[in-house]
Design a protein around this motif. Structure first.
Motif, mmCIF file in Angstrom:
data_model
loop_
_atom_site.group_PDB
_atom_site.id
_atom_site.type_symbol
_atom_site.label_atom_id
_atom_site.label_comp_id
_atom_site.label_asym_id
_atom_site.label_seq_id
_atom_site.Cartn_x
_atom_site.Cartn_y
_atom_site.Cartn_z
ATOM 1 N N SER A 405 0.825 -1.210 0.000
ATOM 2 C CA SER A 405 0.000 0.000 0.000
ATOM 3 C C SER A 405 0.856 1.256 0.000
ATOM 4 O O SER A 405 0.381 2.341 -0.245
ATOM 5 C CB SER A 405 -0.922 -0.004 1.215
ATOM 6 O OG SER A 405 -0.168 0.224 2.375
ATOM 7 N N THR A 406 2.142 1.113 0.312
ATOM 8 C CA THR A 406 2.961 2.310 0.382
ATOM 9 C C THR A 406 3.919 2.411 -0.783
ATOM 10 O O THR A 406 4.777 3.260 -0.818
ATOM 11 C CB THR A 406 3.773 2.331 1.684
ATOM 12 O OG1 THR A 406 4.480 1.107 1.786
ATOM 13 C CG2 THR A 406 2.887 2.527 2.866
ATOM 14 N N VAL A 408 5.232 3.508 -4.142
ATOM 15 C CA VAL A 408 4.951 4.624 -5.040
ATOM 16 C C VAL A 408 5.935 4.570 -6.191
ATOM 17 O O VAL A 408 7.140 4.558 -5.983
ATOM 18 C CB VAL A 408 5.101 5.973 -4.312
ATOM 19 C CG1 VAL A 408 4.821 7.107 -5.265
ATOM 20 C CG2 VAL A 408 4.183 6.033 -3.121
ATOM 21 N N LEU A 413 8.345 3.233 -0.048
ATOM 22 C CA LEU A 413 8.390 4.328 0.926
ATOM 23 C C LEU A 413 7.424 4.005 2.037
ATOM 24 O O LEU A 413 6.237 4.254 1.933
ATOM 25 C CB LEU A 413 7.947 5.635 0.280
ATOM 26 C CG LEU A 413 8.775 6.147 -0.885
ATOM 27 C CD1 LEU A 413 8.063 7.310 -1.519
ATOM 28 C CD2 LEU A 413 10.135 6.551 -0.413
ATOM 29 N N ILE B 224 9.053 11.887 -6.359
ATOM 30 C CA ILE B 224 7.647 12.304 -6.328
ATOM 31 C C ILE B 224 6.835 11.347 -5.456
ATOM 32 O O ILE B 224 6.930 10.136 -5.579
ATOM 33 C CB ILE B 224 7.069 12.328 -7.771
ATOM 34 C CG1 ILE B 224 7.778 13.390 -8.591
ATOM 35 C CG2 ILE B 224 5.565 12.577 -7.768
ATOM 36 C CD1 ILE B 224 7.578 14.812 -8.134
ATOM 37 N N ASN B 225 6.031 11.889 -4.565
ATOM 38 C CA ASN B 225 5.321 11.074 -3.585
ATOM 39 C C ASN B 225 4.041 11.774 -3.146
ATOM 40 O O ASN B 225 3.967 12.380 -2.087
ATOM 41 C CB ASN B 225 6.257 10.845 -2.384
ATOM 42 C CG ASN B 225 5.723 9.819 -1.418
ATOM 43 O OD1 ASN B 225 4.562 9.420 -1.502
ATOM 44 N ND2 ASN B 225 6.567 9.387 -0.498
ATOM 45 N N PRO B 226 2.993 11.687 -3.993
ATOM 46 C CA PRO B 226 1.761 12.428 -3.692
ATOM 47 C C PRO B 226 1.101 11.977 -2.394
ATOM 48 O O PRO B 226 0.435 12.770 -1.726
ATOM 49 C CB PRO B 226 0.848 12.112 -4.881
ATOM 50 C CG PRO B 226 1.540 11.126 -5.724
ATOM 51 C CD PRO B 226 2.930 10.944 -5.253
ATOM 52 N N ARG B 227 1.314 10.704 -2.032
ATOM 53 C CA ARG B 227 0.691 10.192 -0.824
ATOM 54 C C ARG B 227 1.249 10.911 0.410
ATOM 55 O O ARG B 227 0.518 11.305 1.315
ATOM 56 C CB ARG B 227 0.983 8.696 -0.725
ATOM 57 C CG ARG B 227 0.069 7.976 0.191
ATOM 58 C CD ARG B 227 0.225 6.483 0.023
ATOM 59 N NE ARG B 227 -0.362 5.809 1.153
ATOM 60 C CZ ARG B 227 0.317 5.505 2.248
ATOM 61 N NH1 ARG B 227 1.586 5.783 2.326
ATOM 62 N NH2 ARG B 227 -0.290 4.918 3.252
#
Lengths: 436, 251
Positions: A405-406, A408, A413, B224-227
């Motif tokens: 779920s993490t 990206v 991450l 880039i990491n929108p979360r």
């Protein structure tokens, strides 16, 4: 060249500097001026990479005389170049500040002509902002390696924080990748700033109006993964910087491959997980009272990427657990995986009036999934029986689902890779206990 | 069962707490008049706001408990949570018994609730100090619209007063139709609403563009990491951010 183009070039050129905090200073506004500093710092936005934007972070110029291999702005790189004027920087800062986009200015620069020439330009700009524009907001100034101490002393009068970037954790690394910088040209200014801060502190004890000198202290930055230096070496370096120079923060920056060179490691993406673990370990050293030696040693010089450093420490020291939450002292409580500063303070406060049961722990924000293996609550143990280090290790690891779920863009991450508002030890009181 | 109902003002709530001490029947709950539901088994007692009674309760909080307890109570009230009135009442009841140590009695559910509400409200206020965006209007006033979850206008206004004492500014809570008006080091919070869009100063567009361009260029493309971005800067706050234009709140 118009201001838009300059800002694009010199904003983008500053993005690899990770320092973002605006904390540690309580500079006050004067009646006719603009701005003040907020002690715990304020974040104003978060960019698309999730890093906080607190200060207008720009280079004065990206024309560089140095040729550090890891850097986008090195002399031999083919990139568009630009230079601000002091008034342009001042007006941008003032107008962004008036609209509450930013908390102040972070001004750095490439080495233009020579270190002293560049440093003088930076000092002129900052002086102008303070004197002509009556700006009392936060200013973070970068020291150009090799600049004269007199210029650094002058800069410290106007800036809230100054920093000298170490960049590479060893002198061999510097020689290999940044031949024009030396250990001396980095450590000596840090030493100088430290002694100047101590001197000012004494002066201000005697004279209330003695001039300020970098009230928010100094910080530095290390690149992780550009050289073969291991985590133990990096963490030991940070620890000694905290101890000897009272640094406020050491920032870690995962090496972002921007160029190719035989002296540089070839990696596909920045080592973000390693950077994240280093921040966690750094936090344990600064706030939780751990020693670097407790977290790592020669046999185990790298931080575990699967589990966090505190859990890893607890697993190696199972003989100290379980601890009774109704009796353990604060120092031991915060060493329990799943109990943080906030929940430990709540436990200490609450148990003066009633015994703590398991439900209350849950309410206090203790992560029981991790903590239950290491505590007893009223004498009762809630973890698994007959368990060894290895099975416990498996249980503390994030599950495959959590990891998925993490994910990206192909990178893993698990947690914020940069703490948003980076507070210092003395801020812990306001930030963490302020709400208790 | 008796519920006390007050008019939704802080003074009203304090008056209700005053009455709870001096009247015969003790209230089970204290509610604001905009969130009562019909219930056959409940007797609703309407409390008339009385400035003097409210002041007496407030002074008692400061003297008999602590000024930080008074601040917590105010913040909990500003959360506009349904149970805030009742929690404040129970918290104060314990507080008048225990004195300032009541804030250590975190095992008590009401004390803990007050602490949680206080934290939530001060966190949002803290976040808003950074996320407010002023726009320069044609008439020289800096205007910032916000839609916070809690009623924090009164908490954040003093910060901007200290920071921008020579600037004329308005911070407008669009949701609550309230605004803080500031001029020359003084501000007032008043009801406010307007029908037409306010005309912006010409140079305003230039700085908005500069800020957007800066925002685009400061992000490192390989990270880039929108979360992560949304975690720190929830989407519901994006509506009035210059750098996230036109992004409406997604439910």
């Amino acid at each position: 060249m118009d201001l838009h183009t300059k800002l694009k070039i010199l904003g983008a050129a500053a993005k690899y500097d990770v320092s973002c905090s605006s904390s540690g200073s309580s500079r006050r506004n004067r009646s006719s001026g603009l701005g003040n500093a907020s002690l715990p710092g304020i974040c104003h936005s978060w960019s698309d990479d999730g890093r906080c934007i607190s200060l207008l972070k720009i280079l004065f110029t990206n024309h560089c005389a140095f040729n550090c291999l890891y850097c986008v702005n090195r002399a031999t790189a083919d990139v568009p170049r630009a230079t601000f004027t002091p008034d342009e920087v001042a007006q941008l800062t003032i107008n962004f500040y008036k609209r509450n986009y930013i908390e102040g200015l972070f001004l750095s620069s490439a080495v233009y002509k020579n270190p002293n020439y560049t440093m003088e330009l930076l000092v002129t700009t900052v002086k102008k902002l303070r004197k002509e524009y009556q700006f009392n907001g936060y200013i973070h100034l970068k020291v150009i390696p090799g600049a004269d101490p007199l210029l650094i002393a002058e800069a410290g009068k106007y800036a809230d924080r100054i920093s000298v970037n170490i960049e590479l954790p060893s002198s061999q690394g510097l020689q290999l990748l940044a031949p024009q910088k030396s250990r001396d040209s980095i450590i000596r200014p840090m030493e100088f700033i430290h002694s100047k801060i101590l001197q000012t502190r004494e002066e201000r004890k005697l004279y209330k109006n003695a001039p300020l000198f970098v009230p928010a202290g100094q910080t530095t930055q290390l690149i992780v993964g550009a050289t073969p230096d291991n985590d133990l070496k990096i963490l030991k370096l940070s620890e000694s910087l905290y101890n000897h120079f009272s640094l406020k923060r050491v920032y870690y920056s995962a090496y972002v491959p921007v160029t190719q060179h035989p002296n540089l490691p070839s990696i596909a993406s920045p080592p973000l997980m390693r950077e994240h673990r280093l921040y966690q370990a750094d936090w344990l050293v600064r706030v939780y009272g751990f020693k670097a030696d407790e977290l790592l040693d020669e046999n185990q010089p790298l931080l575990d990427t699967e589990i966090d450093p505190k859990s890893a420490w607890a697993l190696r020291n199972l003989h100290l657990f379980p601890v009774e939450v109704n009796r353990a002292d604060y120092e031991m409580l915060i060493r329990v995986p799943g109990i943080g500063v906030r929940s430990a303070k709540r436990i200490i406060a609450a148990r003066r009036y009633s015994t703590i049961d398991f439900d209350i722990l849950k309410r206090f924000g203790v992560v029981l999934k991790r903590a239950r293996h290491f505590i007893t609550c009223n004498g009762k143990f809630y973890g698994e029986r007959n368990i060894n280090e290895l099975t416990l290790y498996q249980m503390l690891k994030p599950t495959a689902k959590q990891q998925n779920s993490t994910k990206v863009a192909g990178e893993q991450l698990t947690f914020p890779s940069l703490y948003p508002q980076l507070f210092q030890p003395e801020d812990v009181h306001t930030v963490i206990t302020g709400e208790m | 069962m008796v519920y006390y109902v007050y008019d939704g003002s802080f003074e009203g709530l304090l008056t209700a707490i005053y009455e709870a001490y001096y009247r015969q029947e003790e209230p089970e709950k204290i509610l604001s008049d905009d969130n009562i539901q019909d219930n056959l088994f409940v007797q609703y007692v309407y409390i008339n706001t009385d400035q003097q009674k409210a002041q007496r309760v407030y002074d008692a909080i400061v003297h008999k408990i602590s000024s930080s307890a008074a601040k917590k109570v105010l913040y909990a009230f500003l959360s506009e949570a349904q149970d805030a009135g009742t929690a404040i009442y129970r918290y104060l009841k314990l507080g008048f018994k225990m004195g300032k140590s009541v804030d250590s009695a975190l095992a008590d559910p009401y004390v803990f609730r007050i602490h949680v509400l206080h934290k939530k409200v001060s966190q949002e206020a803290g976040k808003m100090l950074g996320l407010i965006r002023f726009r320069l209007l044609k008439n020289g006033i800096f205007y910032a619209p916000i839609e916070p979850d809690f009623n924090i206008l009164g908490i954040i206004a003093p910060h901007f007063k200290r920071r921008m004492p020579t600037q004329d500014w308005i911070i407008h809570d669009v949701k609550r139709k309230l605004a803080a008006f500031h001029s020359q080091g003084q501000y007032a919070i008043l009801p406010f609403e307007f029908k037409e869009a306010l005309p912006l100063d010409d140079e305003e567009f230039d700085y908005q563009t500069l800020w957007k361009e800066y925002f685009q260029n400061i992000a490192i493309k390989s990270r880039i990491n929108p979360r992560l971005q949304r975690q720190f800067m929830p989407v519901r706050y994006w509506k009035y951010l210059i750098e996230k234009p036109g992004t409406q709140t997604k439910s």
